[in-house]
Design an enzyme around this catalytic site. Structure first.
Site, mmCIF file in Angstrom:
data_model
loop_
_atom_site.group_PDB
_atom_site.id
_atom_site.type_symbol
_atom_site.label_atom_id
_atom_site.label_comp_id
_atom_site.label_asym_id
_atom_site.label_seq_id
_atom_site.Cartn_x
_atom_site.Cartn_y
_atom_site.Cartn_z
ATOM 1 N N GLY A 175 0.822 -1.193 0.000
ATOM 2 C CA GLY A 175 0.000 0.000 0.000
ATOM 3 C C GLY A 175 0.854 1.240 0.000
ATOM 4 C CB THR A 185 -4.446 1.245 6.013
ATOM 5 O OG1 THR A 185 -4.272 1.949 4.805
ATOM 6 C CG2 THR A 185 -3.117 0.756 6.491
ATOM 7 C CD GLU A 264 0.079 5.673 -5.355
ATOM 8 O OE1 GLU A 264 -0.199 4.601 -5.912
ATOM 9 O OE2 GLU A 264 -0.706 6.629 -5.305
ATOM 10 C CG ASN A 387 -2.427 8.396 -7.651
ATOM 11 O OD1 ASN A 387 -3.033 7.346 -7.487
ATOM 12 N ND2 ASN A 387 -1.447 8.781 -6.856
#
Length: 392
Positions: A175, A185, A264, A387
């Site tokens: 993640g 999460t 990210e 993204n």
């Protein structure tokens, strides 16, 4: 933290393969115990929870499981009845190989939302699993962690030994985006050879998750697929429950920080400590407001000691009417920024501090003794690029 992170605890083994969902890395993993073992799990509270979550909630309700399977790079979310049927097919296929009931198999899935599993690939992968003479030949936790990655840049593994015993706890996680937990999460899988009663395991696991993974945020977005599972084989015998909780917490905290650090596009780990709050809930609420602020995140990224953005984030907790700016203290690291004024030399020192890989923001509310710590990361152009191009 133990350095022995490469092997699953006694009583567990794994099958890791590529079934064609990812281009060139493993995307299918099954971890199995020698028999049905104690199990606990928590899942996303999203109203778009995927079929994997639906099925696993059903199967873990009795606090027992024989195996878990993870499919990576396809979330199987918002896929309707077909997606639910496909998740049950995967579980049934693993169960058939093991000779156990489908209800003894848990499933998790992670990746793009809104796409059906490529069932031809999945079925072929299940057939290959069933045809192997030794289907569960691996005990590598690193291989398991690698197989569940999506946009992660590193495999996330941690382990610890339960004090006073030979029992171990080993965990993996994936993640780096769509992370604002509303239970746990992302996907995290933990395994232990400690013997822990199912009810005790469930209670301990929920406490540990709440103070670790539930205190992580990368981008304020709660995943549709969040799954946290722990299996206890019992192979190492009984342990002191407090010592077990400490070891499980050590592993979970390490993994939670690894997730935040690998956010990210992230370049820095941000830790926010809020103390002097009315209670833990208020402290956590204020800390999350700080770590989730895009303005705070970008200030940290740019090494800009703009403590006013932290003050803004505290101030927007407008329902907390007992927060009084006259009692609040804001620090970057050990340096107080408010209410004490920082001169030009002090600001330069703060800017140097913010260039580091680890940044602490410490806010004292001056109300009572509530405290909470949360973790996140800076906001970079890399996050936007990842993204913006995620499905294209």
């Amino acid at each position: 933290m133990s350095t022995d992170t490469t092997q699953l605890p006694a009583g567990f083994s794994a099958h890791v393969a590529n079934i064609g969902i990812k281009d060139d890395t493993s995307d299918f993993v099954v971890v199995t115990a020698d028999a049905v073992v104690a199990a606990a799990a928590v899942f996303t509270r999203s109203r778009f929870a995927g079929p994997s979550v639906v099925v696993s909630r059903e199967h873990v309700a009795d606090h027992g499981a024989r195996a878990l399977v993870v499919i990576s790079k396809n979330a199987n979310v918002a896929t309707g009845d077909e997606g639910l049927a496909n998740a049950r097919t995967v579980v049934a296929g693993v169960a058939a190989t093991l000779g156990c009931e489908p209800a003894d198999v848990l499933i998790a899935s992670t990746g793009v939302i809104g796409r059906q599993y490529p069932m031809a690939n999945v079925t072929a992968g299940l057939d290959a699993l069933a045809q192997q003479s030794v289907p569960f030949a691996s005990r590598s936790a690193i291989d398991v962690a690698t197989a569940i990655m999506t946009t992660d840049t590193v495999a996330k593994v941690a382990s610890a030994t339960v004090t006073g015993s030979d029992a171990r706890v080993v965990g993996v996680a994936k993640g780096v985006g769509m992370i604002e937990p509303d239970m746990a999460t992302l996907i995290t899988l933990m395994f232990t050879d400690a013997a822990v009663a199912p009810d005790d395991l469930d209670a301990i696991f929920r406490r540990v998750i709440d103070r670790t993974f539930n205190c992580v945020s990368v981008d304020t977005d709660t995943s549709t697929s969040d799954t946290a599972i722990v299996l206890a084989s019992g192979a190492a015998g009984a342990v002191d429950l407090a010592a077990f909780e400490a070891a499980l917490g050590e592993v979970a905290l390490s993994l939670a920080k690894q997730v935040a650090r690998d956010g990210e596009g992230a370049e820095k780990l941000i830790e926010v400590l809020v103390d002097g709050a009315r209670d833990h809930a208020q402290a956590k609420r204020v800390a999350k407001a700080i770590v989730n602020s895009p303005l705070v995140k970008t200030a940290v990224h740019g090494a800009d000691p703009n403590w006013g953005r932290v003050a803004m984030a505290v101030g927007k907790c407008s329902d907390d009417t007992d927060i009084d700016e006259a009692n609040v203290v804001i620090r970057f690291g050990m340096q107080e920024c408010y209410p004490s004024q920082v001169d030009a030399a002090g600001l330069a020192m703060l800017s140097d501090y913010l260039r580091g890989e680890d940044v602490l923001i410490h806010v004292s509310l001056g109300i009572a003794d509530g405290t909470a710590t949360v973790w996140g990361c800076d906001l970079t152009d890399g996050y936007v690029r990842i993204n913006a191009d995620y499905t294209t």
